[in-house]
Scaffold this motif. Sequence first.
Motif, PDB file in Angstrom:
ATOM      1  N   PHE A  40       0.849  -1.190   0.000  1.00  0.00           N
ATOM      2  CA  PHE A  40       0.000   0.000   0.000  1.00  0.00           C
ATOM      3  C   PHE A  40       0.887   1.243   0.000  1.00  0.00           C
ATOM      4  CE2 PHE A  40      -3.074   3.029   1.882  1.00  0.00           C
ATOM      5  CZ  PHE A  40      -4.209   2.728   1.140  1.00  0.00           C
ATOM      6  N   ALA A  41       0.628   2.167  -0.930  1.00  0.00           N
ATOM      7  CA  ALA A  41       1.482   3.351  -1.065  1.00  0.00           C
ATOM      8  C   ALA A  41       1.248   4.340   0.072  1.00  0.00           C
ATOM      9  CB  ALA A  41       1.211   4.028  -2.408  1.00  0.00           C
ATOM     10  N   ILE A  42       2.340   4.800   0.677  1.00  0.00           N
ATOM     11  CA  ILE A  42       2.297   5.781   1.762  1.00  0.00           C
ATOM     12  C   ILE A  42       3.023   7.043   1.315  1.00  0.00           C
ATOM     13  CG2 ILE A  42       3.030   6.328   4.118  1.00  0.00           C
ATOM     14  CD1 ILE A  42       2.864   3.364   4.773  1.00  0.00           C
ATOM     15  N   ILE A  43       2.349   8.171   1.471  1.00  0.00           N
ATOM     16  CA  ILE A  43       2.901   9.492   1.152  1.00  0.00           C
ATOM     17  C   ILE A  43       3.034  10.272   2.448  1.00  0.00           C
ATOM     18  CG2 ILE A  43       2.561  11.604  -0.211  1.00  0.00           C
ATOM     19  CD1 ILE A  43       0.500  10.004  -1.901  1.00  0.00           C
ATOM     20  N   ILE A  44       4.058  11.103   2.553  1.00  0.00           N
ATOM     21  CA  ILE A  44       4.120  12.054   3.658  1.00  0.00           C
ATOM     22  C   ILE A  44       4.350  13.446   3.094  1.00  0.00           C
ATOM     23  CG2 ILE A  44       6.617  11.781   4.101  1.00  0.00           C
ATOM     24  CD1 ILE A  44       5.901  12.130   7.127  1.00  0.00           C
ATOM     25  N   ARG A  45       3.603  14.415   3.616  1.00  0.00           N
ATOM     26  CA  ARG A  45       3.799  15.812   3.202  1.00  0.00           C
ATOM     27  C   ARG A  45       4.691  16.504   4.219  1.00  0.00           C
ATOM     28  NH1 ARG A  45      -0.260  20.834   1.459  1.00  0.00           N
ATOM     29  NH2 ARG A  45       0.617  20.921  -0.624  1.00  0.00           N
ATOM     30  N   LEU A  46       5.708  17.187   3.698  1.00  0.00           N
ATOM     31  CA  LEU A  46       6.701  17.858   4.524  1.00  0.00           C
ATOM     32  C   LEU A  46       6.887  19.287   4.039  1.00  0.00           C
ATOM     33  CD1 LEU A  46       9.351  14.999   4.387  1.00  0.00           C
ATOM     34  CD2 LEU A  46       7.814  15.466   6.310  1.00  0.00           C
ATOM     35  N   SER A  47       7.341  20.153   4.946  1.00  0.00           N
ATOM     36  CA  SER A  47       7.684  21.519   4.552  1.00  0.00           C
ATOM     37  C   SER A  47       8.902  21.964   5.328  1.00  0.00           C
ATOM     38  CB  SER A  47       6.526  22.484   4.807  1.00  0.00           C
ATOM     39  OG  SER A  47       6.246  22.611   6.195  1.00  0.00           O
ATOM     40  N   GLN A  48       9.696  22.786   4.688  1.00  0.00           N
ATOM     41  CA  GLN A  48      10.800  23.449   5.371  1.00  0.00           C
ATOM     42  C   GLN A  48      10.307  24.680   6.135  1.00  0.00           C
ATOM     43  OE1 GLN A  48      14.022  22.338   5.675  1.00  0.00           O
ATOM     44  NE2 GLN A  48      15.065  22.687   3.739  1.00  0.00           N
ATOM     45  N   PHE A  49       9.438  25.469   5.496  1.00  0.00           N
ATOM     46  CA  PHE A  49       8.993  26.737   6.074  1.00  0.00           C
ATOM     47  C   PHE A  49       7.971  26.513   7.186  1.00  0.00           C
ATOM     48  CE2 PHE A  49       5.712  25.955   2.857  1.00  0.00           C
ATOM     49  CZ  PHE A  49       4.552  26.305   3.524  1.00  0.00           C
ATOM     50  N   LYS A  50       7.753  27.564   7.961  1.00  0.00           N
ATOM     51  CA  LYS A  50       6.694  27.602   8.968  1.00  0.00           C
ATOM     52  C   LYS A  50       5.722  28.731   8.615  1.00  0.00           C
ATOM     53  CE  LYS A  50       9.145  24.564  10.908  1.00  0.00           C
ATOM     54  NZ  LYS A  50       8.784  23.176  10.618  1.00  0.00           N
ATOM     55  N   PRO A  51       4.431  28.550   8.869  1.00  0.00           N
ATOM     56  CA  PRO A  51       3.485  29.641   8.594  1.00  0.00           C
ATOM     57  C   PRO A  51       3.844  30.945   9.297  1.00  0.00           C
ATOM     58  CG  PRO A  51       2.307  27.598   8.955  1.00  0.00           C
ATOM     59  CD  PRO A  51       3.748  27.317   9.272  1.00  0.00           C
ATOM     60  N   ALA A  52       4.554  30.843  10.418  1.00  0.00           N
ATOM     61  CA  ALA A  52       4.988  32.050  11.125  1.00  0.00           C
ATOM     62  C   ALA A  52       6.332  32.561  10.618  1.00  0.00           C
ATOM     63  CB  ALA A  52       5.083  31.777  12.624  1.00  0.00           C
ATOM     64  N   ASP A  53       6.984  31.802   9.731  1.00  0.00           N
ATOM     65  CA  ASP A  53       8.299  32.194   9.213  1.00  0.00           C
ATOM     66  C   ASP A  53       8.519  31.493   7.871  1.00  0.00           C
ATOM     67  OD1 ASP A  53      10.907  32.843   8.669  1.00  0.00           O
ATOM     68  OD2 ASP A  53      11.724  32.163  10.589  1.00  0.00           O
ATOM     69  N   TYR A  54       8.133  32.183   6.785  1.00  0.00           N
ATOM     70  CA  TYR A  54       8.185  31.577   5.462  1.00  0.00           C
ATOM     71  C   TYR A  54       9.604  31.284   4.992  1.00  0.00           C
ATOM     72  CZ  TYR A  54       3.279  32.990   5.060  1.00  0.00           C
ATOM     73  OH  TYR A  54       1.935  33.150   5.247  1.00  0.00           O
ATOM     74  N   ASP A  55      10.589  31.957   5.557  1.00  0.00           N
ATOM     75  CA  ASP A  55      11.973  31.763   5.134  1.00  0.00           C
ATOM     76  C   ASP A  55      12.705  30.710   5.957  1.00  0.00           C
ATOM     77  OD1 ASP A  55      11.797  33.723   3.119  1.00  0.00           O
ATOM     78  OD2 ASP A  55      12.134  35.317   4.585  1.00  0.00           O
ATOM     79  N   TYR A  56      12.030  30.139   6.940  1.00  0.00           N
ATOM     80  CA  TYR A  56      12.687  29.167   7.812  1.00  0.00           C
ATOM     81  C   TYR A  56      12.991  27.878   7.059  1.00  0.00           C
ATOM     82  CZ  TYR A  56      13.873  26.436  11.890  1.00  0.00           C
ATOM     83  OH  TYR A  56      14.553  25.670  12.798  1.00  0.00           O
ATOM     84  N   LYS A  57      14.085  27.240   7.413  1.00  0.00           N
ATOM     85  CA  LYS A  57      14.432  25.936   6.859  1.00  0.00           C
ATOM     86  C   LYS A  57      14.762  24.970   8.003  1.00  0.00           C
ATOM     87  CE  LYS A  57      16.254  27.482   2.379  1.00  0.00           C
ATOM     88  NZ  LYS A  57      15.077  27.008   1.621  1.00  0.00           N
ATOM     89  N   LEU A  58      14.004  23.903   8.090  1.00  0.00           N
ATOM     90  CA  LEU A  58      14.328  22.856   9.062  1.00  0.00           C
ATOM     91  C   LEU A  58      15.712  22.292   8.776  1.00  0.00           C
ATOM     92  CD1 LEU A  58      11.173  20.574   9.498  1.00  0.00           C
ATOM     93  CD2 LEU A  58      12.391  21.788  11.310  1.00  0.00           C
ATOM     94  N   ALA A  59      15.926  21.927   7.525  1.00  0.00           N
ATOM     95  CA  ALA A  59      17.223  21.405   7.089  1.00  0.00           C
ATOM     96  C   ALA A  59      17.958  22.512   6.354  1.00  0.00           C
ATOM     97  CB  ALA A  59      17.032  20.192   6.188  1.00  0.00           C
ATOM     98  N   LYS A  60      19.051  22.950   6.921  1.00  0.00           N
ATOM     99  CA  LYS A  60      19.743  24.113   6.362  1.00  0.00           C
ATOM    100  C   LYS A  60      20.800  23.747   5.331  1.00  0.00           C
ATOM    101  CE  LYS A  60      18.741  26.825  10.485  1.00  0.00           C
ATOM    102  NZ  LYS A  60      17.720  25.855  10.932  1.00  0.00           N
ATOM    103  N   THR A  61      21.085  22.462   5.204  1.00  0.00           N
ATOM    104  CA  THR A  61      22.054  21.966   4.226  1.00  0.00           C
ATOM    105  C   THR A  61      21.525  20.663   3.626  1.00  0.00           C
ATOM    106  OG1 THR A  61      23.242  20.569   5.807  1.00  0.00           O
ATOM    107  CG2 THR A  61      23.955  22.888   5.620  1.00  0.00           C
ATOM    108  N   PRO A  62      22.052  20.249   2.469  1.00  0.00           N
ATOM    109  CA  PRO A  62      21.658  18.946   1.931  1.00  0.00           C
ATOM    110  C   PRO A  62      21.951  17.805   2.900  1.00  0.00           C
ATOM    111  CG  PRO A  62      22.738  20.247   0.230  1.00  0.00           C
ATOM    112  CD  PRO A  62      22.904  21.008   1.512  1.00  0.00           C
ATOM    113  N   GLN A  63      23.021  17.929   3.664  1.00  0.00           N
ATOM    114  CA  GLN A  63      23.365  16.875   4.614  1.00  0.00           C
ATOM    115  C   GLN A  63      22.310  16.756   5.715  1.00  0.00           C
ATOM    116  OE1 GLN A  63      25.552  19.335   3.552  1.00  0.00           O
ATOM    117  NE2 GLN A  63      26.493  17.926   2.069  1.00  0.00           N
ATOM    118  N   GLU A  64      21.840  17.895   6.203  1.00  0.00           N
ATOM    119  CA  GLU A  64      20.774  17.871   7.200  1.00  0.00           C
ATOM    120  C   GLU A  64      19.480  17.316   6.617  1.00  0.00           C
ATOM    121  OE1 GLU A  64      20.582  21.930   8.895  1.00  0.00           O
ATOM    122  OE2 GLU A  64      20.828  20.918  10.817  1.00  0.00           O
ATOM    123  N   MET A  65      19.201  17.671   5.365  1.00  0.00           N
ATOM    124  CA  MET A  65      17.985  17.164   4.727  1.00  0.00           C
ATOM    125  C   MET A  65      18.047  15.645   4.583  1.00  0.00           C
ATOM    126  SD  MET A  65      16.125  18.261   1.142  1.00  0.00           S
ATOM    127  CE  MET A  65      15.496  19.800   1.827  1.00  0.00           C
TER     128      MET A  65
END
Length: 368
Positions: free
Chosen positions: A218-243
Amino acid sequence: MSTNSLFTPFKLKTLDLKNRIVMAPMTRSFSPNGIPTDEVAAYYQKRAEGQVGLILSEGTVINRPSSSNDANVPHFHGDQALAGWKKVIDGVHNAGGQMGPQIWHMGIMDNHHSGWVPPTPFEGPSGLNRPGFSNGNTMTSKDIENTILAFGQAAADAKNLGFDTIEIHGAHDYLIDQFFWNATNLRTDEYGGKTLSERTRFAVAVIKEIRKRVGEDFAIIIRLSQFKPADYDYKLAKTPQEMEAWLTPLVDAGVDILHCSQRRFWEPEFEESDLNFAGWAKKLTGKATITVGSVGLSGDFFGAFAGESSQPTSLEELNRRFDRGDFDLVAVGRPILADPNWVAKIKAGKTEELREFTKEALGELSLS
């Protein structure tokens, strides 16, 4: 402008799609007391009739007392709500479409403007929705355990109802994303940690429970985002290595497709490349990805809530990136919300018939 490549088939486990266009999940709040109505079913069936390859439902909440801050957001639990969703998926299948529910827990939230509040306080990893804003309880170990089970039950119910996939909402500062973010996850137990990879443990547990309940095919999808609604420029993962350290545990736990939410799909994720979020996610994990973000319109979704209108725009850059292999599927929100025949018009090259998007579209379930 040729869009032929977007109209090639896509197959992965339980998904057998006629084209690469996905209807993005968009909260509609037209389900009184959490029960999807016949009009909701007709709304989704119209999109299937309009040739959408895969429909992802609006966020629909799991069986936790405070999983929602809105009385009109649909539930994915309880006999009445599940009966409503059965009508939805049967209508979509009858129209030749495929669909998955987006299963959701909002976590710590602002109180809804209507004044409605859930029967128990909101819950989250540390009681925070954003730095300095507390509006609920810190989850106990038992709360976390029961929430993981509730996600699993929702996925099992989706499969039993006949849905073709499920999407886990792990983006936009809702519960799972609150565990990812160091500003809202201050825990010192196994679900906290200084690194992003450590803070994936709650999501990993949810994914593993879902995989156990739905099986390997059964196919499983997950939706992810770097930004936050309170901070559109935020990045959870700041480098490819962190991502890579963030995404790899999710994939290893059983995710098949990464749905990579950003405000504008053409914006590069990191300085060293023009790859967007979905492009990087595919490069780092090898998994299929969905891109999304202002596809086909001049403005972004958040501007729509502020009353901004958007005009149809070219898909040339989207096609360039798709043909390059950056991503496998393309999620489209507001154009399909406003016009159930958007996909059919794009396929037929009837760009002169494409509609602008206005805030009024948010206030109705457009059936024509």
